[in-house]
Design an enzyme around this catalytic site. Sequence first.
Site, PDB file in Angstrom:
ATOM      1  N   TYR A  46       4.355  -6.064  14.202  1.00 35.29           N
ATOM      2  CA  TYR A  46       3.775  -4.806  13.913  1.00 35.29           C
ATOM      3  C   TYR A  46       3.254  -4.396  15.511  1.00 35.29           C
ATOM      4  CZ  TYR A  46       0.848  -1.119  12.254  1.00 35.29           C
ATOM      5  OH  TYR A  46       0.341   0.219  12.146  1.00 35.29           O
TER       6      TYR A  46
ATOM      7  N   HIS B 266      -4.111  -8.384  13.087  1.00 34.73           N
ATOM      8  CA  HIS B 266      -2.645  -8.559  13.144  1.00 34.73           C
ATOM      9  C   HIS B 266      -2.325  -9.498  14.360  1.00 34.73           C
ATOM     10  CE1 HIS B 266      -2.431  -5.185  10.658  1.00 34.73           C
ATOM     11  NE2 HIS B 266      -3.018  -4.353  11.479  1.00 34.73           N
TER      12      HIS B 266
ATOM     13  N   GLU C 197       6.315   4.217   4.600  1.00 38.29           N
ATOM     14  CA  GLU C 197       6.043   5.584   5.152  1.00 38.29           C
ATOM     15  C   GLU C 197       7.229   6.282   5.757  1.00 38.29           C
ATOM     16  OE1 GLU C 197       2.132   4.792   7.743  1.00 38.29           O
ATOM     17  OE2 GLU C 197       3.346   3.039   7.607  1.00 38.29           O
TER      18      GLU C 197
ATOM     19  N   ASP D 100       2.061   0.780   6.572  1.00 40.13           N
ATOM     20  CA  ASP D 100       1.940  -0.147   7.482  1.00 40.13           C
ATOM     21  C   ASP D 100       0.543  -1.038   7.466  1.00 40.13           C
ATOM     22  OD1 ASP D 100       4.099   0.425   9.024  1.00 40.13           O
ATOM     23  OD2 ASP D 100       3.146   1.773  10.220  1.00 40.13           O
TER      24      ASP D 100
ATOM     25  N   ARG E  52       0.951  -2.191  16.616  1.00 39.60           N
ATOM     26  CA  ARG E  52      -0.316  -1.630  16.836  1.00 39.60           C
ATOM     27  C   ARG E  52      -1.429  -2.921  16.528  1.00 39.60           C
ATOM     28  NH1 ARG E  52       2.228   2.529  14.443  1.00 39.60           N
ATOM     29  NH2 ARG E  52       2.759   4.279  15.559  1.00 39.60           N
TER      30      ARG E  52
ATOM     31  N   ASP F  39      -2.385  -1.445   8.333  1.00 41.85           N
ATOM     32  CA  ASP F  39      -3.554  -1.171   9.265  1.00 41.85           C
ATOM     33  C   ASP F  39      -4.563  -0.088   8.500  1.00 41.85           C
ATOM     34  OD1 ASP F  39      -2.211   1.355   9.193  1.00 41.85           O
ATOM     35  OD2 ASP F  39      -1.915   1.243  11.601  1.00 41.85           O
TER      36      ASP F  39
ATOM     37  N   GLU G 164      -4.805   3.290   8.557  1.00 41.71           N
ATOM     38  CA  GLU G 164      -4.151   4.382   8.205  1.00 41.71           C
ATOM     39  C   GLU G 164      -3.198   3.983   7.144  1.00 41.71           C
ATOM     40  OE1 GLU G 164      -4.222   7.624   9.482  1.00 41.71           O
ATOM     41  OE2 GLU G 164      -6.022   6.883  10.614  1.00 41.71           O
TER      42      GLU G 164
END
Length: 983
Positions: free
Chosen positions: A321, A367, A9, A83, A323, A85, A87
């Site tokens: 990570y 996670h 990203e 990432d 989030r 997740d 998104e």
Amino acid sequence: MARNLVIVESPAKAKTIGKYLGSEYTVEASIGHIMDLPKNDIGVELKRRTFEPTLIVSPGKEKIVDRLKKLAAKADAVFLAPDPDREGEAIAAHLKFQLLPAVKKGTPVRRVTFNEITKKAVKEAFDHTREVDENLVDAQQTRRVLDRLVGYQISPLLWDKVRRGLSAGRVQTVALRLIVEREREINAFVPVEYWNIDAVLSPGKSGQEFTARMVGVKGQAIRVSNGVDAEGKELFLSNALPDKEAVDEVMAQLEKATWRVRSIEKKERKQNPKAPFTTSQLQQQAAGRLGFNVRRTMGVAQRLYEGIELGSEGTVGLITYMRTDSTRISPDAVKEIREFVGKKFGEKYLPATENVYKSKKDAQDAHEAIRPTSISFTPESVARYLSDEQNRLYKLIWERAVTSQMVPALFDQTTVDIEAKADVSYDFRTTGSILKFDGFLRFEEESKKLKAKRDAKAAADAAASEKKIAAASADGDEGEAAKDATSEESSAERRLPELTDGQALSCNKIDPQQKFTQPPPRFNEASLVKTLEEKGIGRPSTYASIINTIQERDYVKKIAQKLVPTEIGMVVTELLVKNFPYIFETGYTAQLEGELDAVEEGTEKWTDLLNGFYDHFEQELKVAETQMEDIKRMEQETDEICEKCGAALTLKWGKFGSFYSCSNFTKLKPITVALGPLKKDPKAATKKVLATFHFPMHVKAMNDEMPEFNEEVKDKAALMESLGRAAVKAKAEGLKLVVEPDTCDFTKENFAAKPDLNSAAEADAEQEDEFCDNCGRTMVLRNGPWGPFMACPGYNEDPPCKTIRKLTQKVQQKPPVVLEEACPKCGKPLLQRDGQYGEFIACSGYPKCKYVKQELLEVPCPKCGGEVAVRKNKRGDIFYGCTRYPKCDFTSNQKLVNETCPKCESAYLVEVANAEGTFLVCPNNREAMPKKRPRKGAAEEAAPTTPECGFVRKIGPPKVKEEVEERVKPDPEKTRTLVEAMA
């Protein structure tokens, strides 16, 4: 040549991963999402209820997509590594959709995920690639469609009913609702009086004093009623008396009471360590302990996750990570932490088995918790490679991870019940606790000792600077300070004297304290995140954007770190909750989050979720379209009286919120009566006036600015006579004949509906710095072609951080201040107002009188003979220009001085400052005058017709240039994020 293409990203992440993978891999960044719904259309199919989204390449990402396609066409394998997740999975799916037509036949396009950016984790991830998870993509797509349905169908309603440009968000509106409802609680709060009685006691006259609180009478607990809770259950304030009368009665008895120890209870109390950080816990702790807002916390954490250059170690991702809502950590990490604790502190700090923590009920648990990638990277060992904010946040994360695998802290707690015997028996109680074994508090205790040493050193330095105490012992001061800071008392522990059952006590003082209950506190960012998590609203990846969005939309202002709803925020919330009670209900919003989790797990179809939602939404939308209150056209009668004419004031809605307007105000504009038709047929002219206005009205004969004839008329006969007299005056002096309706233009702001931005507490509050969303660094004020803006200091770094924020006008400005000075044009009082470029003074009769006070020079305009005023451009630089602009475009960057040139008799001189000094220069001295840059596209200036003059005279030293730092830094809460924010 590289054979494999890896797409992540951000450039920072690409740089770190590229070092791990070697020359066989090309690592590129997509700079976030590459596809999205179109902006000019809802982009969701609704007729057949398929809810299929129409995705396009995001504007501005075309070049990036083309470059990735070219690289993919040459690659032997393509790895999608955004990432881990929802998104990130959606970004991977969109990349795959765009790249598949470009890659060679048979070229694998695989998904790669890793929870930490370390060499080991990245290598292992590339050994275990997989396909894109369509369930994760569906969950992200469903959330995006839900938000689009709400935003694009409710926002037009707000545009029509309240104000153009407003918007509604599915989750953001619920978060705003929490803030607004808290504000209403505060406004409706009625304080309850209560009294506490404390007694200062000692075992003897000279014994160690301690404080006990009254808790009961004759064994019955004392309490004061404090209303009811949401379920109607009565609430009480413990250990309290209701009023002074009750207190005086007790005080009279306690004055003659005998005191003794009734009982002593000693027990050991444990304080258990806390789990490693989840996203919300990290945001809350960073706010409380470091003073970071949510945006700053996530920006700094992002950098720590993506990688930091650690000298010989190379680039290393320091944390996992960030989030996540899980509290678990990997077995390897637990083993490493336990080994570190055993070696560093000894076996007594290590529990027999590992500590295991339960995640909250609705956690996704996708996670690990946030932890260091390696415990060997201690905060001390990496501090020199980190910025201050990175070091502080990393230390917080590192210590929390380590303490999560340590033993509990032990306290010896003593509770003493005391009897005060008079005519009746009064019960008092005190509790003391002493830290017996620090356990997981080991880091906290060490921090206290370090703080004590710093405080002691500061105290010693301050003492040494004072002559009166120059001889004082710095060592002695340090010892006392260290003792004070590390003693039990300083850490909220109270040491009690040795006491025995039945022991007599001396009462040294009785202290009755009157208190009042306080309203619930306003939310700050940390407490709002905590509430959102508790209610199941949003997910770890959305908390920061939720808080950011409601501030960007000006629905909430941050005042002294508290989130305060603006008037527009309260109005929008009231309308949306009233007209969409189901969609914006907190319970339903939390239920949707659970259903999105079910879509991710593959147990629910995304179209079923959207169909269930749209059934409720469509029904409420139809009702709202016909029944939503029209705030924009609101005219509400009030008891307020016009200060100008005494009529009642009406509450209306304008561009900047609600305001009071005189009920005598009319929007009808004055009409000009032509003198020829009036003379030819007075009755026809009068009929035309009466068809437009009602009595009373005003007949005026006036020049461009002020009336020289003004009569109020109240009937038809008086109108004809007044028109005749005014016509004579107008014809004789060349004036216009005007008829105006009788109107009152008095208005005043409705400050009661707006947060008080100027209260003493808020004015004294330290202005908060603005931080980069991406890296967490303090943003700086820069100038651009369109004026000042905020930018990340890493704009020119490798990789760059190009986050910028534009500056906007205030949403709610300071109230105008009435001055004693009168307007020279109309005689009304002047007002000091707060505008886009600072404070200015203008007439209170605006818009009829547009007078603005200016600082004028004594020199007439060289072009037209008008006046020259001091002005400022967008960047705040001073220049001098004609007040008749745009009719006259004369400007000068140099100050004009009212002095005739002794050589060529120029009517004025110019003040010029340079490194050699300050000079008076003739404007015809073309060699000494600063050279002007020609305007872009302007025609070449004609050669000067005045003769060359060489006059110049020094009048002073060089002027001190203003420091850049003197520029007033804009309030960060008045900045807005631009679309482009690159890593």
